[in-house]
Design a protein around this motif. Structure first.
Motif, PDB file in Angstrom:
ATOM      1  N   ASN A  77       0.860  -1.180   0.104  1.00 24.17           N
ATOM      2  CA  ASN A  77      -0.009   0.022  -0.019  1.00 24.17           C
ATOM      3  C   ASN A  77       0.805   1.209   0.037  1.00 24.17           C
ATOM      4  O   ASN A  77       0.387   2.178   0.341  1.00 24.17           O
ATOM      5  N   ALA A  78       2.104   1.193  -0.485  1.00 22.16           N
ATOM      6  CA  ALA A  78       3.056   2.242  -0.655  1.00 22.16           C
ATOM      7  C   ALA A  78       3.666   2.885   0.835  1.00 22.16           C
ATOM      8  O   ALA A  78       4.440   3.715   0.486  1.00 22.16           O
ATOM      9  N   ARG A  79       3.345   2.254   2.117  1.00 26.30           N
ATOM     10  CA  ARG A  79       4.117   2.655   3.071  1.00 26.30           C
ATOM     11  C   ARG A  79       4.789   1.642   3.537  1.00 26.30           C
ATOM     12  O   ARG A  79       4.635   0.436   3.572  1.00 26.30           O
ATOM     13  N   ASP A  80       6.135   2.033   3.843  1.00 26.48           N
ATOM     14  CA  ASP A  80       7.179   1.390   4.413  1.00 26.48           C
ATOM     15  C   ASP A  80       6.692   0.092   5.465  1.00 26.48           C
ATOM     16  O   ASP A  80       7.187  -0.990   5.480  1.00 26.48           O
ATOM     17  N   THR A  81       5.924   0.694   6.460  1.00 25.35           N
ATOM     18  CA  THR A  81       5.662  -0.007   7.568  1.00 25.35           C
ATOM     19  C   THR A  81       4.154  -0.784   7.232  1.00 25.35           C
ATOM     20  O   THR A  81       3.728  -1.470   8.063  1.00 25.35           O
ATOM     21  N   GLY A  82       3.733  -0.611   6.002  1.00 26.05           N
ATOM     22  CA  GLY A  82       2.308  -1.115   5.640  1.00 26.05           C
ATOM     23  C   GLY A  82       2.302  -2.609   5.251  1.00 26.05           C
ATOM     24  O   GLY A  82       3.423  -3.029   5.035  1.00 26.05           O
ATOM     25  N   PRO A  83       1.415  -3.382   5.092  1.00 26.45           N
ATOM     26  CA  PRO A  83       1.071  -4.535   4.847  1.00 26.45           C
ATOM     27  C   PRO A  83       1.688  -4.964   3.203  1.00 26.45           C
ATOM     28  O   PRO A  83       1.306  -3.900   2.402  1.00 26.45           O
ATOM     29  N   THR A  84       2.036  -5.880   3.049  1.00 26.99           N
ATOM     30  CA  THR A  84       2.264  -6.428   1.507  1.00 26.99           C
ATOM     31  C   THR A  84       1.349  -7.818   1.257  1.00 26.99           C
ATOM     32  O   THR A  84       1.012  -8.409   2.404  1.00 26.99           O
ATOM     33  N   VAL A  85       1.233  -8.094   0.169  1.00 27.31           N
ATOM     34  CA  VAL A  85       0.539  -9.396  -0.055  1.00 27.31           C
ATOM     35  C   VAL A  85       1.057  -9.964  -1.603  1.00 27.31           C
ATOM     36  O   VAL A  85       1.293  -9.169  -2.330  1.00 27.31           O
ATOM     37  N   ASP A  86       1.275 -11.297  -1.448  1.00 27.39           N
ATOM     38  CA  ASP A  86       1.671 -12.016  -2.831  1.00 27.39           C
ATOM     39  C   ASP A  86       0.384 -12.144  -3.636  1.00 27.39           C
ATOM     40  O   ASP A  86      -0.417 -12.990  -3.014  1.00 27.39           O
ATOM     41  N   VAL A  87       0.346 -11.824  -5.011  1.00 23.88           N
ATOM     42  CA  VAL A  87      -0.829 -12.373  -5.772  1.00 23.88           C
ATOM     43  C   VAL A  87      -0.066 -13.452  -6.698  1.00 23.88           C
ATOM     44  O   VAL A  87       1.120 -13.239  -7.620  1.00 23.88           O
ATOM     45  N   VAL A  88      -0.497 -14.766  -6.301  1.00 26.64           N
ATOM     46  CA  VAL A  88       0.208 -15.688  -7.183  1.00 26.64           C
ATOM     47  C   VAL A  88      -0.829 -16.043  -8.384  1.00 26.64           C
ATOM     48  O   VAL A  88      -1.802 -16.507  -8.612  1.00 26.64           O
ATOM     49  N   LEU A  89       0.034 -15.812  -9.566  1.00 25.59           N
ATOM     50  CA  LEU A  89      -0.640 -16.124 -10.734  1.00 25.59           C
ATOM     51  C   LEU A  89      -0.264 -17.519 -11.489  1.00 25.59           C
ATOM     52  O   LEU A  89       0.846 -18.021 -11.240  1.00 25.59           O
ATOM     53  N   TRP A  90      -1.448 -18.210 -11.944  1.00 28.31           N
ATOM     54  CA  TRP A  90      -1.167 -19.481 -12.397  1.00 28.31           C
ATOM     55  C   TRP A  90      -1.569 -19.719 -13.811  1.00 28.31           C
ATOM     56  O   TRP A  90      -2.355 -18.897 -14.448  1.00 28.31           O
ATOM     57  N   GLY A  91      -0.863 -20.700 -14.564  1.00 30.22           N
ATOM     58  CA  GLY A  91      -0.956 -21.214 -15.694  1.00 30.22           C
ATOM     59  C   GLY A  91      -0.860 -20.005 -16.766  1.00 30.22           C
ATOM     60  O   GLY A  91       0.089 -19.251 -16.730  1.00 30.22           O
ATOM     61  N   GLU A  92      -1.809 -19.649 -17.617  1.00 30.71           N
ATOM     62  CA  GLU A  92      -1.944 -18.575 -18.721  1.00 30.71           C
ATOM     63  C   GLU A  92      -1.638 -17.213 -17.993  1.00 30.71           C
ATOM     64  O   GLU A  92      -0.793 -16.554 -18.696  1.00 30.71           O
ATOM     65  N   ARG A  93      -2.129 -17.171 -16.920  1.00 29.83           N
ATOM     66  CA  ARG A  93      -2.054 -15.642 -16.128  1.00 29.83           C
ATOM     67  C   ARG A  93      -0.678 -15.453 -15.893  1.00 29.83           C
ATOM     68  O   ARG A  93      -0.398 -14.275 -16.003  1.00 29.83           O
ATOM     69  N   ALA A  94      -0.029 -16.343 -15.242  1.00 26.90           N
ATOM     70  CA  ALA A  94       1.623 -16.330 -15.009  1.00 26.90           C
ATOM     71  C   ALA A  94       2.418 -15.812 -16.081  1.00 26.90           C
ATOM     72  O   ALA A  94       3.318 -14.875 -16.156  1.00 26.90           O
ATOM     73  N   THR A  95       2.084 -16.666 -17.471  1.00 28.67           N
ATOM     74  CA  THR A  95       2.897 -16.337 -18.716  1.00 28.67           C
ATOM     75  C   THR A  95       2.823 -15.103 -19.494  1.00 28.67           C
ATOM     76  O   THR A  95       3.611 -14.368 -20.098  1.00 28.67           O
ATOM     77  N   THR A  96       1.298 -14.267 -19.278  1.00 26.72           N
ATOM     78  CA  THR A  96       0.802 -13.390 -19.908  1.00 26.72           C
ATOM     79  C   THR A  96       1.127 -12.288 -19.259  1.00 26.72           C
ATOM     80  O   THR A  96       0.930 -10.997 -19.740  1.00 26.72           O
ATOM     81  N   PHE A  97       1.386 -12.235 -17.958  1.00 30.79           N
ATOM     82  CA  PHE A  97       1.673 -10.965 -17.166  1.00 30.79           C
ATOM     83  C   PHE A  97       2.798 -10.164 -17.741  1.00 30.79           C
ATOM     84  O   PHE A  97       3.731 -10.782 -17.900  1.00 30.79           O
ATOM     85  N   PRO A  98       2.686  -8.855 -18.069  1.00 27.12           N
ATOM     86  CA  PRO A  98       3.569  -8.291 -18.436  1.00 27.12           C
ATOM     87  C   PRO A  98       4.681  -7.871 -17.655  1.00 27.12           C
ATOM     88  O   PRO A  98       4.905  -6.748 -17.430  1.00 27.12           O
ATOM     89  N   ALA A  99       5.590  -8.701 -17.163  1.00 27.67           N
ATOM     90  CA  ALA A  99       6.500  -8.377 -15.907  1.00 27.67           C
ATOM     91  C   ALA A  99       7.536  -7.696 -16.491  1.00 27.67           C
ATOM     92  O   ALA A  99       8.211  -6.765 -15.658  1.00 27.67           O
ATOM     93  N   GLU A 100       8.151  -7.881 -17.707  1.00 29.70           N
ATOM     94  CA  GLU A 100       9.323  -7.053 -18.149  1.00 29.70           C
ATOM     95  C   GLU A 100       8.965  -5.687 -18.317  1.00 29.70           C
ATOM     96  O   GLU A 100       9.626  -4.706 -17.972  1.00 29.70           O
TER      97      GLU A 100
END
Length: 262
Positions: A77-100
């Motif tokens: 949430n953009a605050r250094d002390t704030g929470p983070t969360v992992d979004v785990v993408l599977w299958g085609e969602r993992a390969t089509t995400f524009p990571a680069e």
């Protein structure tokens, strides 16, 4: 996600109105995800600044014979002390995400993403979001929530990190079952080990008639010949049709359920 009831009506609109919304979402704050763990009635939508992206890895999950592609995107949430969360993408969602592209653009500005259509999961007491075929994302969309988060993130902006170690670690989170001998598992306590899996190779020495039977497809009770078909012997079922052969090595999940009841 649409929930239909008997009062639902559907109308086909051939001409899309000019003001039709490009994206729709119902955001849940990251720090309020815990109560939604394993909640499947509605999908969960979140907003966050991308801080870490893993490479695509290949894992074998429980219940799957083949491997599946996986990528993890960490948002905050953009605050250094704030929470983070992992979004785990599977299958085609993992390969089509524009990571680069996200990684490259993060060099000059924060990358704000709205993930929609996810399910909240918990693994090792850590809450994460699972993004399958229903998941979609909106990157730097010009909407009020994104603009507000960008304003707070620009004061302490850091480029997105490529996490090579996370991808390697994730590939072994759910391992292939360990090889065991029959004597090693014969006397294990079933309730203390019910979530553990082993691979045991056995040699079948003898098969007698009690190892298989023609089972009713509806209730799994024994069937008897009924003309050219079969009829269930369960009076409350009384189903007539083709049986399901239940034998070790073939439909074995249907063998064990009635076997322990006889």
């Amino acid at each position: 996600m649409i929930s239909f009831t008997k009062w639902t009506t559907v109308e086909v609109i051939l001409q899309i109105p000019p003001a039709f919304l490009v994206c729709t979402y119902n955001l849940t704050p990251i720090d309020q995800l815990q109560p939604r763990v394993d909640y499947k009635e509605y999908f969960t939508d979140v907003l966050g600044v991308v801080s870490v992206i893993s490479q695509v890895s290949s894992v074998r999950t429980r219940g799957r014979q083949a491997e599946v592609m996986k990528r993890t995107v960490t948002i905050s949430n953009a605050r250094d002390t704030g929470p983070t969360v992992d979004v785990v993408l599977w299958g085609e969602r993992a390969t089509t995400f524009p990571a680069e592209q996200v990684h490259r653009d993060s060099g000059s500005s924060p990358q704000i993403i709205i993930f929609v259509g996810t399910l909240v999961r918990s693994y090792a007491d850590n809450v994460s979001l699972s993004g399958g075929s229903s998941c979609k994302w909106y990157i730097n969309e010009p909407v009020p929530e994104v603009n507000a988060l960008r304003a707070s993130a620009e004061t302490n902006h850091h480029p997105v990190i490529w996490d090579q170690g996370k991808a390697a670690a994730e590939s072994t989170v759910i391992a292939v079952p360990e090889h065991k001998k029959l004597k090693d598992i014969k006397y294990l306590h079933p309730f203390e080990n019910k979530k553990k899996e082993w691979l045991v190779i056995v040699k079948v020495l003898k098969i007698d008639s009690s190892w298989w039977y023609n089972a009713c497809k509806k209730c799994l009770r024994t069937t008897k010949p009924h003309g050219d078909t079969y009829k269930c012997t369960n009076i409350s079922c009384d189903n007539i049709g083709s049986p399901t052969p239940s034998a070790f090595g073939h439909e074995h999940h249907q063998l064990w359920r009635p076997a322990f009841g006889n």
